[in-house]
Motif scaffolding. Structure first.
Motif, PDB file in Angstrom:
ATOM      1  N   GLU A 130       0.842  -1.204   0.000  1.00 19.18           N
ATOM      2  CA  GLU A 130       0.000   0.000   0.000  1.00 19.18           C
ATOM      3  C   GLU A 130       0.875   1.252   0.000  1.00 19.18           C
ATOM      4  N   THR A 159      -7.593  -1.753  -5.672  1.00 17.93           N
ATOM      5  CA  THR A 159      -7.954  -2.269  -4.347  1.00 17.93           C
ATOM      6  C   THR A 159      -7.053  -1.653  -3.280  1.00 17.93           C
ATOM      7  N   ARG A 161      -5.594   1.222  -3.445  1.00 18.53           N
ATOM      8  CA  ARG A 161      -5.977   2.637  -3.307  1.00 18.53           C
ATOM      9  C   ARG A 161      -7.216   2.779  -2.434  1.00 18.53           C
ATOM     10  N   ARG A 162      -8.195   1.897  -2.614  1.00 22.47           N
ATOM     11  CA  ARG A 162      -9.403   1.933  -1.760  1.00 22.47           C
ATOM     12  C   ARG A 162      -9.027   1.681  -0.305  1.00 22.47           C
ATOM     13  N   ASN A 163      -8.143   0.696  -0.080  1.00 20.87           N
ATOM     14  CA  ASN A 163      -7.716   0.386   1.292  1.00 20.87           C
ATOM     15  C   ASN A 163      -6.959   1.557   1.924  1.00 20.87           C
ATOM     16  N   ALA A 165      -7.284   4.783   1.156  1.00 18.33           N
ATOM     17  CA  ALA A 165      -8.267   5.838   1.450  1.00 18.33           C
ATOM     18  C   ALA A 165      -9.069   5.501   2.698  1.00 18.33           C
ATOM     19  N   SER A 166      -9.428   4.238   2.844  1.00 17.37           N
ATOM     20  CA  SER A 166     -10.211   3.816   4.004  1.00 17.37           C
ATOM     21  C   SER A 166      -9.403   3.906   5.297  1.00 17.37           C
ATOM     22  N   LYS A 167      -8.160   3.449   5.268  1.00 16.82           N
ATOM     23  CA  LYS A 167      -7.331   3.462   6.473  1.00 16.82           C
ATOM     24  C   LYS A 167      -6.963   4.879   6.902  1.00 16.82           C
ATOM     25  N   GLN A 169      -8.464   7.713   5.797  1.00 12.88           N
ATOM     26  CA  GLN A 169      -9.602   8.639   5.690  1.00 12.88           C
ATOM     27  C   GLN A 169      -9.223   9.870   4.879  1.00 12.88           C
ATOM     28  N   HIS A 171      -9.306  11.069   0.817  1.00 10.49           N
ATOM     29  CA  HIS A 171      -9.937  10.613  -0.423  1.00 10.49           C
ATOM     30  C   HIS A 171      -9.561  11.447  -1.641  1.00 10.49           C
TER      31      HIS A 171
END
Length: 196
Positions: A130, A159, A161-163, A165-167, A169, A171
């Motif tokens: 990541e 995937t 990139r989504r992780n 952004a989620s970790k 916060q 975006h």
């Protein structure tokens, strides 16, 4: 050692000044001390964001729940000249008397200073892959280019990139770029101008 903010909020101004003086004479460096009147604590805690609070236990309880105003990893130290009931003492991480040495407080501050900061924790949350994707993104590389560099599919990069952004916060590429610079994952020189 990271910077530590210590707030001293004691009913006795003399005790507060004495505590600050005693602590400034220790081996602690990179620590700032602020004396706040107990009634002004709630107004100043958001601005100062202390990692250590030294408070009179009875005053702290009478002015509201100091613990709820602090970050989760902040240390709350009670200083009193009296024995405390156990239900009061358990509200504090450490309870000292006015007759104790400052070594116990010094140890608590050193412990806070040696714990990873929130940014360090977020960096630890990201896997090495990541972090590799994040570096590619902030350097202005397209998903396809990052995938080719890492020898993975474009879907795997997306995937990651989504992780990320989620970790974190965060975006936006601009936000990720700021995060990467502040976290020392990239230098400003490595960023391609004109990314958005």
């Amino acid at each position: 050692m990271k910077h530590v903010t210590v707030v001293i909020t004691l009913r006795s101004r003399l005790m507060a000044l004495g505590m600050r003086t005693a602590l400034t004479e220790t081996s602690l460096t990179n620590v700032s001390y602020h004396i706040i009147e107990p009634g002004m604590f709630a107004e100043n805690v958001e601005r100062l964001r202390p990692q250590v609070v030294i408070a009179d236990p009875f005053t702290a309880l009478s002015y509201g729940d100091f613990r709820s105003m602090l970050s989760d990893n902040a240390v709350l130290i009670g200083v009193t000249a009296l024995a405390l009931p156990s239900e009061v003492a358990k509200c504090f991480d450490l309870v000292m008397t006015a007759y104790d040495s400052t070594e116990a407080v010094e140890r608590a501050i050193v412990k806070v200073a040696s714990e990873p900061s929130d940014d360090d924790k977020a960096n630890e949350q990201l896997t090495p892959r990541e972090r590799e994707v994040l570096i590619g993104v902030v350097r202005g590389r397209a998903n396809k280019e990052i995938a080719a560099d890492m020898n993975v599919s474009v879907n795997t990069v997306m995937t990651h990139r989504r992780n990320i952004a989620s970790k974190l916060q965060i975006h936006s590429v601009a936000g990720l770029t700021i995060y990467a610079i502040v976290s020392k994952l990239v230098s400003i020189d490595e960023i391609r101008p004109g990314i958005s």
